[in-house]
Design an enzyme around this catalytic site. Structure first.
Site, PDB file in Angstrom:
ATOM      1  CG  ASP A  66      -0.238  -0.417   2.518  1.00  0.00           C
ATOM      2  OD1 ASP A  66       0.987  -0.214   2.625  1.00  0.00           O
ATOM      3  OD2 ASP A  66      -0.913  -0.945   3.417  1.00  0.00           O
ATOM      4  CG  ASN A 131      -8.679  -0.988  12.357  1.00  0.00           C
ATOM      5  OD1 ASN A 131      -7.767  -1.615  11.835  1.00  0.00           O
ATOM      6  ND2 ASN A 131      -9.199   0.099  11.802  1.00  0.00           N
ATOM      7  CG  HIS A 133      -5.625  -1.869   9.105  1.00  0.00           C
ATOM      8  ND1 HIS A 133      -5.788  -0.765   9.897  1.00  0.00           N
ATOM      9  CD2 HIS A 133      -4.300  -1.898   8.799  1.00  0.00           C
ATOM     10  CE1 HIS A 133      -4.624  -0.152  10.055  1.00  0.00           C
ATOM     11  NE2 HIS A 133      -3.706  -0.830   9.403  1.00  0.00           N
ATOM     12  CD  GLU A 138      -8.830   1.349   8.049  1.00  0.00           C
ATOM     13  OE1 GLU A 138      -8.752   0.494   8.947  1.00  0.00           O
ATOM     14  OE2 GLU A 138      -8.249   2.446   8.123  1.00  0.00           O
TER      15      GLU A 138
END
Length: 239
Positions: A66, A131, A133, A138
Site C-alpha cells: 500500500d 482494528n 486491518h 479497514e
C-alpha cells in the site's frame, strides 16, 4: 495457521527472518510481498544482514501492499521512502524490480492489480492494525476486494499520527492498497506483530469468527500462514 510466540521484538524479527530465509535459499528469484510499519523493521534489518553476509537479492522482485494517496513518493513519510530507507538502499535489489502502488484512481488500482496478476507472490509479509486491518483494508472491507482506494478510519489515522508530528490533520485520509482478495492469492503469508496494543486484533484474527469486522480473520481461510508474535501481542490468546 501456525502461530509462533517469541519473548521479545528482536526474537520475533529473527524468527520471522527464518521463515523468509527458507524461501530465499531455495528460490533466488522469489517474489516477495512487503509491508511497511514498525513491526517488520527488525525483519528487514535481518534481511540486510543476510546481504552483508553474502546473499544477493539481485534477482528478487518485490511488491508492496500500500501507499498513501496525495503524498509524493519522495516525501519522508511515503511508503516508497520507508522501503528505500529501511531495506532497499542497503541490499543489492534492482530498484526496477521493486514495486510500490501509487495513484488515486480506479485505473491506478487496475494497473497495479494487472501487474500483480503477471507474477505469483511467493511470500507476503503483513503487519496488522489495531482494528485488525491488513494492508489498508479497514473493517468492513469485502474479502474478495482487489487493489482499491481506501478511506482511512480515524483509528488508523490516529495510530499513524506519530509519523506526522503527532498531528492527525497531517495524516492522509486515503490510501491505495492491495485488497484482501489480492493478499489471499499469495502462496504463503508471514504476519508479524508486537506490542500489547495489537493483542485484541491478534485474538480476533486467530480465535474470532471469520468476519469482515476483522479484515485479518480472512487469513483463517488461507492454506499457509505463519504468525510470529512477541508475548505482548499474544497475551490475549487462549490457546
Amino acid at each position: 495457521m501456525k502461530v509462533i510466540v517469541c519473548e521479545n521484538y528482536d526474537e520475533m524479527s529473527a524468527k520471522a527472518f527464518e521463515v523468509i530465509k527458507e524461501l530465499l535459499d531455495v528460490k533466488k528469484d522469489a517474489v516477495l510481498g512487503l509491508a511497511t510499519g514498525s513491526s517488520p523493521v527488525g525483519l528487514y534489518k535481518e534481511m540486510i544482514q543476510y546481504h552483508k553476509d553474502g546473499y544477493s537479492y539481485k534477482d528478487i522482485k518485490s511488491y508492496n501492499l500500500d501507499e498513501y494517496v496525495g503524498i509524493d513518493r519522495k516525501d519522508p513519510q511515503s511508503y516508497y521512502t520507508f522501503m528505500y530507507e529501511n531495506l532497499f538502499k542497503d541490499i543489492d535489489i534492482d530498484l526496477n524490480n521493486t514495486h510500490v502502488p501509487y495513484g488515486n484512481t480506479e485505473a491506478d488500482c487496475k494497473a497495479y492489480e494487472d501487474a500483480l496478476s503477471e507474477v505469483s507472490i511467493d511470500l507476503q509479509v503483513l503487519g496488522i492494525g489495531q482494528n485488525g486491518h491488513i494492508g489498508f483494508n479497514e473493517p468492513g472491507t469485502p474479502f474478495e476486494t482487489l487493489t482499491h482506494i481506501v478511506d482511512l478510519t480515524e483509528n488508523t489515522r490516529e495510530a499513524n499520527a506519530r509519523f506526522f508530528d503527532n498531528d492527525i490533520n497531517k495524516v492522509p485520509t486515503q490510501a491505495i492498497s492491495m485488497g484482501i482478495g489480492t493478499i489471499m492469492k499469495s502462496k504463503k503469508v508471514l504476519l508479524v506483530a508486537n506490542g500489547e496494543n495489537k493483542a485484541d486484533a491478534i485474538k480476533a484474527m486467530i480465535e474470532g469468527p471469520i468476519d469482515t469486522a476483522c479484515a485479518a480473520s480472512a487469513l483463517q481461510n488461507h492454506a499457509d500462514v505463519v504468525v510470529v508474535l512477541d508475548k505482548a501481542a499474544a497475551s490475549k490468546l487462549t490457546k
